[in-house]
Design a protein around this motif. Structure first.
Motif, mmCIF file in Angstrom:
data_model
loop_
_atom_site.group_PDB
_atom_site.id
_atom_site.type_symbol
_atom_site.label_atom_id
_atom_site.label_comp_id
_atom_site.label_asym_id
_atom_site.label_seq_id
_atom_site.Cartn_x
_atom_site.Cartn_y
_atom_site.Cartn_z
ATOM 1 N N ARG A 1 5.066 -12.560 4.948
ATOM 2 C CA ARG A 1 4.833 -12.293 3.519
ATOM 3 C C ARG A 1 6.154 -12.088 2.794
ATOM 4 O O ARG A 1 6.322 -12.507 1.642
ATOM 5 N N GLU A 2 7.118 -11.447 3.435
ATOM 6 C CA GLU A 2 8.453 -11.282 2.839
ATOM 7 C C GLU A 2 9.110 -12.644 2.646
ATOM 8 O O GLU A 2 9.763 -12.898 1.631
ATOM 9 N N ARG A 3 8.918 -13.513 3.624
ATOM 10 C CA ARG A 3 9.471 -14.866 3.528
ATOM 11 C C ARG A 3 8.861 -15.617 2.351
ATOM 12 O O ARG A 3 9.579 -16.298 1.590
ATOM 13 N N LEU A 4 7.558 -15.477 2.180
ATOM 14 C CA LEU A 4 6.878 -16.136 1.064
ATOM 15 C C LEU A 4 7.392 -15.604 -0.277
ATOM 16 O O LEU A 4 7.619 -16.368 -1.222
ATOM 17 N N CYS A 5 7.608 -14.298 -0.364
ATOM 18 C CA CYS A 5 8.138 -13.698 -1.600
ATOM 19 C C CYS A 5 9.535 -14.233 -1.901
ATOM 20 O O CYS A 5 9.870 -14.509 -3.064
ATOM 21 N N ASP A 6 10.366 -14.377 -0.841
ATOM 22 C CA ASP A 6 11.720 -14.902 -1.052
ATOM 23 C C ASP A 6 11.679 -16.335 -1.591
ATOM 24 O O ASP A 6 12.471 -16.704 -2.463
ATOM 25 N N LEU A 7 10.754 -17.127 -1.074
ATOM 26 C CA LEU A 7 10.623 -18.501 -1.546
ATOM 27 C C LEU A 7 10.187 -18.544 -3.015
ATOM 28 O O LEU A 7 10.705 -19.335 -3.806
ATOM 29 N N TYR A 8 9.234 -17.679 -3.360
ATOM 30 C CA TYR A 8 8.788 -17.622 -4.761
ATOM 31 C C TYR A 8 9.904 -17.085 -5.657
ATOM 32 O O TYR A 8 10.076 -17.551 -6.788
#
Length: 359
Positions: free
Chosen positions: A204-211
């Protein structure tokens, strides 16, 4: 020789007096609301409908009377039918037509001076802002800062939603937030990322970084657009200054004529003339809204809406006036209620005198 029935003459005179008041204000309301209707047509509609409403009132009263006054119908044998037709006539020709239009005209005269002053003052204020507006680095930075703050606040909502332990990931709620970000960034779309990670904390942290990277890239483009827009607007300064000056002068000319007694606000053509001048001013303000500081969000919405409606335009229209009242836009203003009360009393008195005159 029969004696003169002075009481009956009095009832007739009283009916004609109240009916004249009602018809005058009804005709004014129709002509204000529907300016394409000629004055004779408005009068014909008003008088015919009022006579029908008066007969409907007599029919309604006669359906309960022991000695009916109407002679062209056997009321005693057809009381139910008379009551039904009386109610229907009063509903369509008085409740839907006469009473609302009368109320509208009474309210119009009660509010129009105040509404005109508010509309002219606010519109000229914004037009005057355009006349002295200049593009500065401070103005550009202020607008960019506001957009940046709004986007970052909305982006934070997105990250929190993705990290939500109860409903983790990029779900329906996140889609709503992305749509809001799309509007803030003036983007054509903001699609869901194709990242197929799971719902663990790290993923989920990775997804936030991408967004976050995607949003920062889109924000950079939007901030550059804001700067370019201001620079292009500044090149057009002679154009919008001249346009704003013309619009303001046109409005001031109408106001000057009114103060000199040359303009009657009861005249549909005069008030429509002001409406046209104000609408032109509204359009200019909307076209160059980036240079205008609105006093509140309500004014910003009013002047920048896709379909603009001036303050006086809603008051001119009987339909808009009643809609605003029924939807609570008048707030705690009791002027409308008082006008409804007066309109009902005038017509009620006329219908009673009309009935008495037939005895």
């Amino acid at each position: 020789m029969g004696q003169t029935n002075y009481l009956k003459i009095l009832w007739i005179v009283m009916y004609l007096f109240l009916a004249a008041i009602s018809c005058v204000v009804t005709e004014e309301s129709i002509h204000l609301s529907f300016p394409t209707y000629s004055v004779p047509m408005c009068w014909i509609i008003t008088i015919c409908f009022y006579i029908i409403a008066s007969l409907g009132g007599s029919l309604l009263i006669d359906s309960f009377a022991r000695r009916p006054v109407i002679t062209f119908i056997d009321v005693k044998r057809h009381r139910t039918a008379c009551l039904t037709f009386g109610v229907l006539i009063m509903l369509f020709f008085w409740f839907v037509f006469s009473m609302p239009t009368n109320t509208h005209t009474f309210l119009y005269h009660n509010q129009i001076d105040k509404t005109i002053s508010e509309d002219i003052t606010a519109t000229n204020n914004y037009l005057n802002q355009l006349k002295v507006a200049k593009v500065t680095e401070e103005k550009i930075a202020l607008e960019q800062g506001k957009v940046s703050n709004d986007v970052h606040a909305k982006a934070l909502e997105l990250y929190e939603e993705i990290k939500n332990a109860l409903v983790p990931g990029d779900g329906p709620k996140a889609a709503e937030i992305r749509n809001s970000l799309k509007d803030l960034l003036h983007a054509t779309s903001f699609e869901k990322l194709s990242y197929n990670g799971g719902t663990s904390k790290v993923e989920r942290e990775r997804l936030c970084d991408l967004y976050r990277a995607k949003i920062e890239g889109m924000l950079k483009v939007r901030l550059a657009e804001i700067r370019d827009n201001y620079i292009n607007l500044d090149k057009m300064r002679p154009v919008y200054v001249a346009e704003a000056t013309t619009r303001e002068d046109n409005i001031k000319a109408w106001e000057s004529a009114r103060q000199q007694g040359k303009v009657d606000v009861s005249d549909a053509d005069n008030i429509r003339d002001l409406q046209t001048r104000l609408s032109d001013g509204y359009a200019t303000i909307k076209n160059y809204k980036d240079f205008v500081i609105f006093i509140d969000d309500a004014d910003k919405t009013r002047y920048t809406a896709s379909v603009q409606t001036t303050r006086i335009e809603r008051l001119i229209s009987v339909l808009d006036t009643w809609w605003d009242f029924l939807t609570g836009k008048f707030g705690a203003n009791f002027a409308m209620i008082f006008c409804i009360f007066i309109a009902i009393l005038v017509d009620l008195g006329a219908f009673i005198f009309f009935y008495l005159a037939q005895k």
